[in-house]
Design an enzyme around this catalytic site. Sequence first.
Site, PDB file in Angstrom:
ATOM      1  N   LYS A   1      -1.993  15.623  -1.559  1.00  0.00           N
ATOM      2  CA  LYS A   1      -0.965  14.805  -2.289  1.00  0.00           C
ATOM      3  C   LYS A   1       0.213  15.757  -3.164  1.00  0.00           C
ATOM      4  O   LYS A   1      -0.538  16.612  -3.848  1.00  0.00           O
ATOM      5  CB  LYS A   1      -1.624  13.517  -2.844  1.00  0.00           C
ATOM      6  CG  LYS A   1      -0.655  12.313  -3.163  1.00  0.00           C
ATOM      7  CD  LYS A   1      -0.616  11.459  -2.059  1.00  0.00           C
ATOM      8  CE  LYS A   1       0.484  10.528  -2.043  1.00  0.00           C
ATOM      9  NZ  LYS A   1       0.296   9.299  -0.947  1.00  0.00           N
TER      10      LYS A   1
ATOM     11  N   ASP B   1       6.065   8.971   0.218  1.00  0.00           N
ATOM     12  CA  ASP B   1       5.316   8.165  -0.614  1.00  0.00           C
ATOM     13  C   ASP B   1       6.434   7.389  -1.558  1.00  0.00           C
ATOM     14  O   ASP B   1       7.455   7.340  -1.382  1.00  0.00           O
ATOM     15  CB  ASP B   1       4.492   8.825  -1.297  1.00  0.00           C
ATOM     16  CG  ASP B   1       3.190   7.899  -2.014  1.00  0.00           C
ATOM     17  OD1 ASP B   1       2.401   7.641  -1.338  1.00  0.00           O
ATOM     18  OD2 ASP B   1       3.557   7.482  -3.323  1.00  0.00           O
TER      19      ASP B   1
HETATM   20  P1  NDP Z   1       8.839   2.718  -1.858  1.00  0.00           P
HETATM   21  O1  NDP Z   1       9.497   3.725  -2.915  1.00  0.00           O
HETATM   22  O2  NDP Z   1       9.457   2.811  -0.630  1.00  0.00           O
HETATM   23  O3  NDP Z   1       8.758   1.402  -2.704  1.00  0.00           O
HETATM   24  C1  NDP Z   1       7.929   1.077  -3.734  1.00  0.00           C
HETATM   25  C2  NDP Z   1       7.988  -0.209  -3.986  1.00  0.00           C
HETATM   26  O4  NDP Z   1       6.929  -0.532  -5.185  1.00  0.00           O
HETATM   27  C3  NDP Z   1       9.410  -0.539  -4.740  1.00  0.00           C
HETATM   28  O5  NDP Z   1       9.712  -1.928  -4.547  1.00  0.00           O
HETATM   29  C4  NDP Z   1       9.394  -0.282  -6.171  1.00  0.00           C
HETATM   30  O6  NDP Z   1      10.176  -1.078  -7.077  1.00  0.00           O
HETATM   31  C5  NDP Z   1       7.997  -0.940  -6.347  1.00  0.00           C
HETATM   32  N1  NDP Z   1       7.325   0.038  -7.698  1.00  0.00           N
HETATM   33  C6  NDP Z   1       6.817   1.284  -7.469  1.00  0.00           C
HETATM   34  N2  NDP Z   1       6.402   1.714  -8.758  1.00  0.00           N
HETATM   35  C7  NDP Z   1       6.399   0.439  -9.530  1.00  0.00           C
HETATM   36  C8  NDP Z   1       5.702   0.123 -10.416  1.00  0.00           C
HETATM   37  N3  NDP Z   1       5.228   1.180 -11.436  1.00  0.00           N
HETATM   38  N4  NDP Z   1       5.803  -1.145 -11.057  1.00  0.00           N
HETATM   39  C9  NDP Z   1       6.265  -1.868 -10.129  1.00  0.00           C
HETATM   40  N5  NDP Z   1       6.814  -1.766  -9.158  1.00  0.00           N
HETATM   41  C10 NDP Z   1       6.983  -0.710  -8.809  1.00  0.00           C
HETATM   42  O7  NDP Z   1       7.254   3.270  -1.710  1.00  0.00           O
HETATM   43  P2  NDP Z   1       6.394   2.839  -0.732  1.00  0.00           P
HETATM   44  O8  NDP Z   1       6.572   1.464   0.034  1.00  0.00           O
HETATM   45  O9  NDP Z   1       6.498   3.962   0.382  1.00  0.00           O
HETATM   46  O10 NDP Z   1       5.164   2.928  -1.304  1.00  0.00           O
HETATM   47  C11 NDP Z   1       4.331   1.803  -1.861  1.00  0.00           C
HETATM   48  C12 NDP Z   1       2.992   2.076  -2.028  1.00  0.00           C
HETATM   49  O11 NDP Z   1       2.318   2.105  -0.576  1.00  0.00           O
HETATM   50  C13 NDP Z   1       2.775   3.174  -3.004  1.00  0.00           C
HETATM   51  O12 NDP Z   1       1.252   2.543  -3.554  1.00  0.00           O
HETATM   52  C14 NDP Z   1       2.277   4.403  -1.943  1.00  0.00           C
HETATM   53  O13 NDP Z   1       1.512   5.292  -2.349  1.00  0.00           O
HETATM   54  C15 NDP Z   1       1.618   3.341  -0.819  1.00  0.00           C
HETATM   55  N6  NDP Z   1       1.582   3.875   0.702  1.00  0.00           N
HETATM   56  C16 NDP Z   1       2.673   4.266   1.119  1.00  0.00           C
HETATM   57  C17 NDP Z   1       2.655   4.818   2.311  1.00  0.00           C
HETATM   58  C18 NDP Z   1       4.175   5.324   3.222  1.00  0.00           C
HETATM   59  O14 NDP Z   1       3.933   5.581   4.257  1.00  0.00           O
HETATM   60  N7  NDP Z   1       5.168   5.267   2.656  1.00  0.00           N
HETATM   61  C19 NDP Z   1       1.506   4.778   3.237  1.00  0.00           C
HETATM   62  C20 NDP Z   1       0.311   4.572   2.599  1.00  0.00           C
HETATM   63  C21 NDP Z   1       0.441   4.135   1.229  1.00  0.00           C
HETATM   64  P3  NDP Z   1      11.403  -0.103  -7.515  1.00  0.00           P
HETATM   65  O15 NDP Z   1      12.357   0.430  -6.475  1.00  0.00           O
HETATM   66  O16 NDP Z   1      12.151  -0.931  -8.616  1.00  0.00           O
HETATM   67  O17 NDP Z   1      10.946   1.232  -8.183  1.00  0.00           O
HETATM   68  O1  2IT Z   2      -0.448   7.368   0.945  1.00  0.00           O
HETATM   69  C1  2IT Z   2      -0.362   7.847   2.214  1.00  0.00           C
HETATM   70  O2  2IT Z   2      -0.954   7.812   2.987  1.00  0.00           O
HETATM   71  C2  2IT Z   2       1.004   8.192   2.427  1.00  0.00           C
HETATM   72  N1  2IT Z   2       2.164   8.102   1.453  1.00  0.00           N
HETATM   73  C3  2IT Z   2       1.325   8.931   3.911  1.00  0.00           C
HETATM   74  C4  2IT Z   2       1.103  10.262   4.009  1.00  0.00           C
HETATM   75  C5  2IT Z   2       1.347  10.818   5.135  1.00  0.00           C
HETATM   76  O3  2IT Z   2       1.152  12.181   5.177  1.00  0.00           O
HETATM   77  O4  2IT Z   2       2.174   9.846   5.981  1.00  0.00           O
END
Ligand code: NDP
Ligand code: 2IT
Length: 444
Positions: A126, A166
């Site tokens: 990561k 992420d």
């Molecule tokens: P994005 O940046 O696309 O979206 C994140 C969302 O969560 C936004 O709506 C954001 O609001 C909100 N957010 C982020 N930080 C905070 C915080 N500290 N407090 C409140 N709201 C918060 O990220 P992802 O959708 O990609 O990721 C969301 C979660 O999923 C994370 O935990 C990530 O690690 C996990 N994840 C992501 C994957 C992926 O493929 N993208 C795969 C597996 C897990 P704002 O825009 O206002 O910051």
């Molecule tokens: O938390 C996660 O699994 C991710 N942000 C996606 C990682 C990836 O390599 O697609």
Amino acid sequence: MSYIDEIIQQVIEKNPDEPEFHQAVREVLDSIRVIVDANEEKFRRDALLERLVNPERQIKFRVPWIDDQGNAHVNTGYRVQFNSAIGPYKGGLRLHPSVNIGIIKFLGFEQIFKNSLTGLPIGGGKGGSDFDPKGKSDREIMSFCQSFMSELCKYIGADTDVPAGDIGTGAREIGYMFGQYKKLRGLFEGVLTGKGISYGGSLARTEATGYGLLYITDALLRDHGMDMKGKTVAVSGAGNVAIYAIEKAQQLGAKVVTCSDSTGWIYDPDGIDVALLKEIKEVRRERLTAYKNARLTSEYHEGRGVWQIKCDIALPCATQNELTLEDAKQLKENGCIAVCEGANMPTTEDATKFLQENGILFIPGKASNCGGVATSALEMSQNSERLSWSFEEVDSKLKGIMENVYANISAAAKKYGMEGNYVAGANIAGFEKVLDAMNAQGIV
Ligand code: NDP
Ligand code: 2IT
């Protein structure tokens, strides 16, 4: 003291001020007691757990970039290459002001077991930076991404370490980073996943984490004699994972009534308008107040509050520790049946315990959100064979992977006498494969 407890204590002492990393380690090690305690001598002699909880490598670097007024700024960049026992390091890059080494280590540690659960050959890693993309112009984002990759490019490659998105890192950022990698290394290779379709990305990667979350939630419900049809769902977050979780939940016949961002949340009793949400978040990059203004039947509230809303299914899709004990009690009171994590470790330890003890079905993120990284691994496969698969082909592979993950975590829990405990099941099933590979490869 048992070997497991010794290591938990050591992790806390050696890594002070990293509470999220402690939390992630504690949860995994607690689950694998059944395996380690039965053969403690051998585990100790091989320092197996020390090797598991200490990253193979941690890289920390300076990221200077210039804003639109000509002022220079410096952020900190990180890449933690945690465990390569089963494949090249794989995991996303988080861009958020809260990022520090402890956050990246917790995410990298989780990634080891998540990636193992996918059944695909990817190790755990990561990275990220404390850079805040909010309010930055496209040029400023490009300046940061190029500077970040100028350093990171020395440590990654299609067969060594393959980062992805992420929080704060989406298609735009991946594009700028890929361009800089190619320029500096002179290699057009699958060094990043989540790439645009025109330059080697996979169809369905954008949707994969959210869709995968719903495929496993559906598998869970079906196993318990239910399905998604007619269910009311509460989702937190409004980013990549949340948007496509909402979309797939609706396709499966559920009604999603909430979403949130870091400033507030939406309650939409008629069901979230996902096309509008995409336009606001993916295209216009605006706040959720824009949703309320465009959809007058919805409510906007400042702060946090989605878990107060009555729902059958709760899908936390924003960030770590966003669903607390108080929220869990509220969900129980409102008759919630299942909580499946879209984000990484969004449920606090005491909330997880409460949900499990009160008969609420619970799937931890390392199992329920692994569809994203699984599809990243499918993107790597397509890059290696220089072919692109259709959306349907990738999506059907993703569905198969998620159904397998459910079957495996369910079977592992059962095998060790903890039927229905999907936290234990996910940690054990993820660990077993990594353990086998680490043992086979000697003390390295
Ligand atoms: P994005 O940046 O696309 O979206 C994140 C969302 O969560 C936004 O709506 C954001 O609001 C909100 N957010 C982020 N930080 C905070 C915080 N500290 N407090 C409140 N709201 C918060 O990220 P992802 O959708 O990609 O990721 C969301 C979660 O999923 C994370 O935990 C990530 O690690 C996990 N994840 C992501 C994957 C992926 O493929 N993208 C795969 C597996 C897990 P704002 O825009 O206002 O910051
Ligand atoms: O938390 C996660 O699994 C991710 N942000 C996606 C990682 C990836 O390599 O697609």
